[in-house]
Motif scaffolding. Structure first.
Motif, PDB file in Angstrom:
ATOM      1  N   LYS A  61       3.849   5.936  -5.722  1.00  0.00           N
ATOM      2  CA  LYS A  61       3.714   5.959  -6.942  1.00  0.00           C
ATOM      3  C   LYS A  61       5.244   5.262  -7.512  1.00  0.00           C
ATOM      4  CE  LYS A  61       0.189   8.949  -7.316  1.00  0.00           C
ATOM      5  NZ  LYS A  61      -1.153   8.084  -7.597  1.00  0.00           N
ATOM      6  N   ARG A  87       0.707  -1.275  -0.037  1.00  0.00           N
ATOM      7  CA  ARG A  87       0.234  -0.091   0.000  1.00  0.00           C
ATOM      8  C   ARG A  87       0.949   1.094   0.024  1.00  0.00           C
ATOM      9  NH1 ARG A  87      -3.046   1.076   5.493  1.00  0.00           N
ATOM     10  NH2 ARG A  87      -0.942   1.596   5.926  1.00  0.00           N
ATOM     11  N   GLN A 105       3.972  -4.376 -10.871  1.00  0.00           N
ATOM     12  CA  GLN A 105       3.946  -4.573  -9.546  1.00  0.00           C
ATOM     13  C   GLN A 105       5.090  -4.473  -8.641  1.00  0.00           C
ATOM     14  OE1 GLN A 105       2.575  -6.361 -12.201  1.00  0.00           O
ATOM     15  NE2 GLN A 105       0.353  -5.944 -12.143  1.00  0.00           N
ATOM     16  N   ASP A 135       2.281   0.195  -9.653  1.00  0.00           N
ATOM     17  CA  ASP A 135       0.826   0.039 -10.147  1.00  0.00           C
ATOM     18  C   ASP A 135       0.233  -1.324 -10.002  1.00  0.00           C
ATOM     19  OD1 ASP A 135      -1.781   0.433 -10.993  1.00  0.00           O
ATOM     20  OD2 ASP A 135      -1.294   2.197 -12.350  1.00  0.00           O
ATOM     21  N   PRO A 136      -0.520  -1.609  -9.293  1.00  0.00           N
ATOM     22  CA  PRO A 136      -0.943  -2.912  -9.075  1.00  0.00           C
ATOM     23  C   PRO A 136      -1.722  -3.442 -10.089  1.00  0.00           C
ATOM     24  CG  PRO A 136      -2.377  -1.377  -7.652  1.00  0.00           C
ATOM     25  CD  PRO A 136      -1.123  -0.598  -8.150  1.00  0.00           C
ATOM     26  N   TYR A 161       2.644   1.762  -3.501  1.00  0.00           N
ATOM     27  CA  TYR A 161       1.908   2.046  -4.498  1.00  0.00           C
ATOM     28  C   TYR A 161       1.428   3.697  -3.947  1.00  0.00           C
ATOM     29  CZ  TYR A 161       1.510  -2.676  -5.986  1.00  0.00           C
ATOM     30  OH  TYR A 161       1.955  -3.843  -6.625  1.00  0.00           O
TER      31      TYR A 161
END
Length: 696
Positions: free
Chosen positions: A210, A204, A220, A213-214, A207
């Protein structure tokens, strides 16, 4: 009333529950905190605290905390009793009110009043009537029994029975009667708040920063290891998506800390050598740099050994940090009042407690921090103002000249010693401690070193700059440790002097940077490119005192909480160090009461000092000019003829030398011949070829 119940107003800083839910079992295998090694992922049968070697420490910790709790609460027992007496009547009233509500079934009656359906309301009222008929007799009997028991206790019970009853009943009634925000018993030991990490939280955070991006393929964030406890924190290897590197995560450190819900000072990032995508994330349970490392272990006043690492402090994980000072020059840089002089003084105090180390201490600003080193220093001076010991600047320059000459002599002497005495042509501990060889380890400390590059005398500034550059580049390998401290690593002066300062600053092998004003200044202290690798001393908080980065001492660059040695501690250590030197017979120079100002001149020594770098021969005219300029107190009246006669009497032959200014061939001498004459004199003086002591 529990010891572990958080106080009101402190709930944002201390918890006893996890701040996050347990991770999804499918997110990764859990790693327990109570493990013996990082490879374990199961709880040991015998807890680590109860294993051999840990039992005494665990027992001491348990008994110590127990004793603290007993002492804390014993002192506050009268206050607890007063609060219990105050809140017990309220508790009694609450108990009676609860019993009355139960007897009259007030809850059912309340439901009957608010029920919109008349038939349902009648049913509730019938139930309430039935409950009242059954409960009221019991309520009356219980109330009468309680009153009778209280009366009997007051009339018939002995005093200790009354005390025992009060000790049981009052806490219970007070517990019931006190408001939730009015604590009676406060916690003696507070459990700190910490963030329990799991893979979900880390992902978390990355992401949110930045760094991936999952929802996009190939973007990832993944893990290179399992999550594990490491010291007082959690560690994991993180693999960034392709195209993201260590520089990106450094720039996003603040966003990453926000995503982890911790302070920036709790996040530590370390580059992994296997890939620029991979790095190690270590998140401390609490800010580790705000916890002082404590006073220096040198206060034990035991002899030290300069050939062994000196204790500096603790790193961010609480591990001891040491520094081996042999063979290196050390630079300490920081803003004013961030602990720069205290840190450099730790190293000097360690050297002082080794009675076989010959010390020189100089302070360009003349502060009180270094004055007590007169107890042990062979040479020392403070500031530029005239003192009873003489001109501080003259003492400083004269010492540098002597050190340069001694370093050159040491290299020559070491190369000539037999292999069984001096293996590999290097100074050894045995050689350094044997007075026959005259080569003790020398420790030279210069605080506010930039001041000596800007004395107001341009020619002297140039000479000092050359001598200092020579020392930091060449002297450490000859057993001369150089420690320099500055609050202005950007440099001083202009032209050659400014360039010399830059060369001098960049030649230090080990660097210590406490808090600096910017990343650029941090790079000047730690070395170019340090900030891009994640080592930026300007990021240290202003509240940190005596905290800095140690670079160059090993493959790691730890953030160190340096031990404290204040002025009183330093004086205590230096008194013990002087006593050790007196016992070993190594007290020398100014500490021994010697007058370091020169009463007679040493022609062979002085002439060597006026040969600049790369020069191997000079004309008699140029020699006489330089001696008159640089040492006017001893050579103001000398001419080239008299200098020639003095040196020829000492065994230095006259040679044909090309004049560097006119190009003419004139008479002069060679530097090698002067050194040979000096060595012959020392051999004749000592009778054993043991060293240079007789020529001073």
């Amino acid at each position: 009333m529990s010891d572990t119940e958080p106080e009101k107003g402190a709930r944002d800083t201390h918890y006893e529950v996890d701040l996050d839910t347990e991770p999804d079992p499918d997110a990764g295998k859990p790693v327990y905190a109570d493990v013996v090694t990082h490879d374990h992922d199961t709880r040991p049968i015998i807890p680590a605290s109860l294993r051999r070697g840990n039992r005494k420490a665990a027992a001491r910790r348990f008994l110590g905390r127990l004793a603290h709790r007993l002492g804390y609460h014993s002192l506050r027992t009268p206050w607890y009793a007063a609060l219990a007496l105050w809140w017990a009547p309220a508790g009694l009233w609450k108990v009676l009110a609860y019993a009355a509500r139960w007897a009259f079934d007030s809850d059912t009656m309340a439901r009957a009043k608010v029920t919109p359906d008349p038939d349902m309301a009648l049913k509730f009222m019938a139930v309430a009537d039935k409950h009242r008929r059954n409960r009221l007799p019991w309520f009356g009997v219980g109330l009468l029994a309680a009153v009778a028991a209280a009366a009997a206790l007051m009339v018939l019970a002995p005093w200790w029975g009354k005390v025992l009853a009060a000790a049981v009943l009052l806490p219970v009634l007070a517990k019931v009667g006190h408001p939730p925000d009015k604590r009676i018993v406060h916690a003696a030991v507070v459990t700190p708040r910490f963030r329990k990490l799991n893979p979900d939280i880390v992902l978390r955070a990355y992401y949110a920063a930045k760094l991936g991006d999952p929802d996009k393929k190939g973007q990832q964030v993944t893990f290179g290891s399992v999550m594990r406890r490491e010291g007082d924190g959690s560690a994991v290897l993180v693999d960034l998506p392709y195209g993201k590197g260590f520089g990106h995560v450094l720039k996003a450190k603040e966003d990453l800390a926000s995503g982890l819900d911790v302070a920036v000072s709790q996040v530590f990032l370390t580059r992994d050598p296997s890939s620029n995508r991979r790095h190690k994330l270590w998140v401390a349970d609490r800010d580790p740099l705000s916890i002082p490392a404590g006073r220096t272990p040198l206060l034990k006043l035991q002899p030290t050994d300069i050939w062994q690492p000196a204790p500096l402090g603790l790193d961010e994980r609480g591990k001891p940090v040491t520094l081996l000072m042999m063979w290196v020059s050390i630079l300490v840089g920081a803003q004013p009042r961030q602990g720069k002089s205290f840190t450099a003084r730790l190293l000097a105090l360690y050297a002082a407690l080794d009675p076989y180390v010959k010390m020189c201490v100089f302070d360009g600003k003349g502060s009180p921090d270094w004055r007590k080193f007169k107890l042990v220093a062979d040479r020392c001076s403070f500031g530029f103002a005239m003192s009873r010991d003489g001109d501080p600047l003259e003492i400083f320059v004269q010492t540098l000249r002597e050190l340069k000459d001694e370093v050159q002599w040491r290299y020559q002497r070491l190369s000539e010693l037999p292999v069984d005495v001096c293996p590999e042509g290097k100074l050894t501990r045995e050689l350094a401690r044997d007075p026959r060889f005259g080569m003790p380890v020398r420790f030279v400390l210069i605080d506010e070193c930039q001041e000596y590059f800007d004395t107001g005398d341009k020619e002297l500034d140039k000479e000092i700059a050359k001598l200092l550059v020579f020392l930091v580049k060449v002297a450490p390998a000859a057993g001369v440790i150089v420690v320099d401290a500055t609050q202005k690593p950007s440099g001083v002066g202009t032209g050659d002097v400014a360039n010399s300062f830059i060369s001098y600053r960049d030649q230090h092998q080990v660097r210590i940077a406490l808090r600096t004003g910017s990343g650029q200044v941090s790079d000047l202290v730690l070395g170019q490119g340090s900030a891009t690798e994640g080592y930026d001393s300007s990021a240290l908080l202003p509240t940190y005192k005596g905290v800095g980065l140690l670079r160059g001492a090993s493959d790691d660059t730890p953030t160190v909480r340096f031990h404290l040695a204040d002025a009183e501690d330093a004086e205590k250590i230096l008194i013990a160090a002087r006593r050790l030197r007196e016992q070993a017979g190594t007290l020398s120079g100014m500490a021994a009461g010697e007058d370091v100002t020169r009463d007679v001149r040493d022609v062979l020594y002085d002439v060597q000092q006026v040969f600049y770098g790369g020069e191997d021969k000079l004309t008699w005219r140029l020699l006489a000019d330089r001696l008159r300029q640089q040492l006017p107190e001893g050579y103001a009246q000398e001419t080239q003829e008299s200098i020639s006669a003095l040196l020829r009497e000492l065994g230095v032959p006259s040679e044909n030398v090309r004049d560097s200014e006119t190009g003419d061939t004139l008479k002069g001498c060679k530097l090698a011949a002067i050194r040979q004459a000096a060595e012959r004199r020392e051999l004749e003086s000592s009778g054993s070829g043991s060293g240079r002591a007789a020529s001073r």
